[in-house]
Write a protein that holds these residues in place. Structure first.
Motif, PDB file in Angstrom:
ATOM      1  N   SER A  90       0.815  -1.215   0.000  1.00 35.61           N
ATOM      2  CA  SER A  90       0.000   0.000   0.000  1.00 35.61           C
ATOM      3  C   SER A  90       0.852   1.270   0.000  1.00 35.61           C
ATOM      4  O   SER A  90       0.341   2.369  -0.232  1.00 35.61           O
ATOM      5  N   LEU A  91       2.155   1.140   0.288  1.00 32.27           N
ATOM      6  CA  LEU A  91       2.989   2.330   0.465  1.00 32.27           C
ATOM      7  C   LEU A  91       3.325   2.975  -0.877  1.00 32.27           C
ATOM      8  O   LEU A  91       3.913   2.352  -1.754  1.00 32.27           O
ATOM      9  N   VAL A  92       2.931   4.268  -1.007  1.00 35.45           N
ATOM     10  CA  VAL A  92       3.222   5.028  -2.223  1.00 35.45           C
ATOM     11  C   VAL A  92       3.994   6.275  -1.814  1.00 35.45           C
ATOM     12  O   VAL A  92       3.541   7.016  -0.936  1.00 35.45           O
ATOM     13  N   ARG A  93       5.173   6.497  -2.409  1.00 32.78           N
ATOM     14  CA  ARG A  93       5.947   7.688  -2.096  1.00 32.78           C
ATOM     15  C   ARG A  93       5.691   8.739  -3.171  1.00 32.78           C
ATOM     16  O   ARG A  93       5.932   8.497  -4.349  1.00 32.78           O
ATOM     17  N   ALA A  94       5.215   9.899  -2.760  1.00 34.04           N
ATOM     18  CA  ALA A  94       4.999  11.011  -3.683  1.00 34.04           C
ATOM     19  C   ALA A  94       6.228  11.911  -3.649  1.00 34.04           C
ATOM     20  O   ALA A  94       7.254  11.543  -3.085  1.00 34.04           O
ATOM     21  N   GLU A  95       6.118  13.124  -4.219  1.00 34.31           N
ATOM     22  CA  GLU A  95       7.306  13.994  -4.258  1.00 34.31           C
ATOM     23  C   GLU A  95       7.672  14.454  -2.845  1.00 34.31           C
ATOM     24  O   GLU A  95       6.815  14.546  -1.960  1.00 34.31           O
ATOM     25  N   GLY A  96       8.962  14.680  -2.622  1.00 34.86           N
ATOM     26  CA  GLY A  96       9.431  15.137  -1.321  1.00 34.86           C
ATOM     27  C   GLY A  96       9.273  14.052  -0.272  1.00 34.86           C
ATOM     28  O   GLY A  96       9.570  12.885  -0.519  1.00 34.86           O
ATOM     29  N   LEU A  97       8.786  14.455   0.906  1.00 36.83           N
ATOM     30  CA  LEU A  97       8.619  13.496   1.990  1.00 36.83           C
ATOM     31  C   LEU A  97       7.173  13.030   2.099  1.00 36.83           C
ATOM     32  O   LEU A  97       6.759  12.501   3.117  1.00 36.83           O
ATOM     33  N   LYS A  98       6.377  13.281   1.052  1.00 32.92           N
ATOM     34  CA  LYS A  98       4.963  12.889   1.103  1.00 32.92           C
ATOM     35  C   LYS A  98       4.811  11.399   0.862  1.00 32.92           C
ATOM     36  O   LYS A  98       5.381  10.857  -0.078  1.00 32.92           O
TER      37      LYS A  98
END
Lengths: 155, 49, 247
Positions: free
Chosen positions: A63-71
């Motif tokens: 389920s883990l999705v990394r967006a831009e930066g630390l989001k």
């Protein structure tokens, strides 16, 4: 009754009395002593609306999705339900999929939990990496069992 | 040892050593003061001090 | 059996026995601690999740276990002191308190130092951490109460009552991680399913058992030393004390 017997009764009575009082008190205030709510509690609506609260569960696998930066965005699950969580910031070293976490924040209007702090909740099992590797296939290496519903427990 | 954790680990062990040491030194000092007092008052068993 | 009990409870006998016992207890405690700490820091492998940070377990768990056991000791001694008016039990109540307070503070601080690198926070107000903090205040309460009276025996009895009232907190601390949701993990060693299926692998377990034993023996030595002091203070005008230190 001798003086000594009287003192025995006084001591025993005190210990039993305090014990009963504590048991009654904790039954009445059980909910208040819980550190976090579970996804099941949130979905069932058994939580204070709009308030800041702790949400505990396992970071759902995949389920883990990394967006831009630390989001980041991920789901937190107990043994029954899952809730999506949004967070921006630094996460503890132990944070990863399958790991227990406690997120502080509030439920957003879009039914996504907006977290302002993420803590890792590790379990009481300790082993070298080699042993952990051999257990990889086994389900329940990180058990959902510690994430008990507050409502179900507090009655 | 991961240097990131070294501070936390060594602080824990250092504090433990301090607590153990305190538990040895504190009663030893008390005893020393007490023995001085007792041998000082040796000639006068009726005295309270 | 009772004559033996009364003999042991007599201050001069206790004093001499403690003198004999303490050096051995202390030597054994320090030896176990040295081996346990060496095993924990160098021989035990790092944890699969926490890496080296888990090594704090070798001082944190024994300190926390002692913090509860010392309180239990105080409560049992308190009961004996109140019911049978036994002087040595009174002395045990008041002398165990500072030792207990020091190990409770150590458990709290090493816990914080373990929590920061693993959980991500030094402190949270969950049931385990909060009840352990309450335990520290109970110890401080006993220490304060003891100092509030000028008569040593009255003070000890007041402390005994407080020790008995507060003993309810001991099961609360121990079971807090089962009864309530908490950030703190469950018990690794003292759990029923943990005995059947160990929750910590062998090379990590034995140093922990050694430091645990070392801490308990150390407490025994520290308590005997403090009790001896208190016995001397209370009996400083007694003939046996005068004879013991006659020059």
């Amino acid at each position: 009754m001798t003086k000594r017997q009287k003192r025995i009764y006084a001591v025993a009575g005190l210990v039993v009395g305090v014990g009963v009082a504590a048991a009654l008190g904790f039954t009445a205030f059980r909910k208040n002593m819980m550190y976090f709510y579970t996804p099941s509690d949130l979905i069932a609506g058994d939580v204070p609306v709009g308030a800041n609260l702790e949400l505990g569960g396992l970071v759902e696998k995949g389920s883990l999705v990394r967006a831009e930066g630390l989001k980041i965005q991920f789901s937190v699950a107990d043994c029954a339900k899952a809730v999506p969580v949004r967070y921006e910031g630094v996460v503890p070293d132990l944070f990863r999929e399958g790991q227990g976490v406690v997120a502080t924040g509030h439920m957003g209007d879009d039914h996504v939990f907006v977290a302002t702090r993420i803590l890792a909740k590790h379990d009481e099992n300790y082993m070298p990496p080699r042993v952990a590797e051999s257990l990889k296939s086994e389900d329940g290496k990180h058990s959902c069992a510690p994430f008990k519903s507050v409502a179900a427990n507090a009655g | 040892m991961n240097p990131k954790y070294a501070f936390f680990i060594w602080s824990s062990y250092a504090l433990t050593a301090l607590v153990l040491l305190w538990n040895l030194i504190s009663p030893a000092l008390t005893r020393k003061a007490l023995l001085n007092k007792i041998s000082a008052g040796n000639g006068d068993p009726e005295s309270d001090e | 059996m009772w004559t033996w009990f009364h003999r042991l409870a007599s201050p001069p006998t206790f004093y001499r026995l403690a003198n004999l016992l303490t050096p051995w207890l202390l030597a054994l405690a320090l030896a176990l601690l040295a081996i346990g700490v060496y095993g924990g820091l160098y021989l035990a492998p790092a944890d699969y999740q926490q890496g080296d940070a888990f090594r704090i377990i070798y001082v944190h768990v024994p300190a926390a276990a002692l913090s509860l056991s010392i309180y239990m000791t105080m409560a049992v001694a308190g009961g004996i002191a109140l019911i049978w008016r036994m002087k040595l039990a009174e002395i045990a109540v008041v002398t165990a308190a500072p030792i207990g307070a020091s190990f409770t503070a150590l458990a709290l601080i090493t816990g914080m130092l373990w929590g920061k690198p693993t959980w991500g926070a030094y402190w949270v107000w969950d049931a385990r951490l909060t009840s352990e903090l309450v335990l520290l205040f109970l110890y401080l309460g006993v220490i304060g109460l003891n100092q509030a009276y000028s008569d040593a025996r009255t003070a000890a009895r007041a402390c005994a009552w407080l020790a008995l009232v507060g003993v309810i907190n001991v099961p609360i601390v121990h079971y807090s991680v089962q009864w309530w949701n908490s950030l703190h993990q469950g018990s690794t060693i003292l759990s029923i399913d943990g005995i059947a299926k160990p929750k910590i692998s062998g090379p990590m377990l034995w140093p922990l058992l050694l430091t645990l034993a070392g801490f308990y023996l150390f407490f025994g030595a520290a308590l005997l030393r403090r009790m001896q002091n208190e016995v001397l203070l209370r009996e400083k005008n007694a003939r046996w004390v005068q004879e013991l230190f006659a020059i």
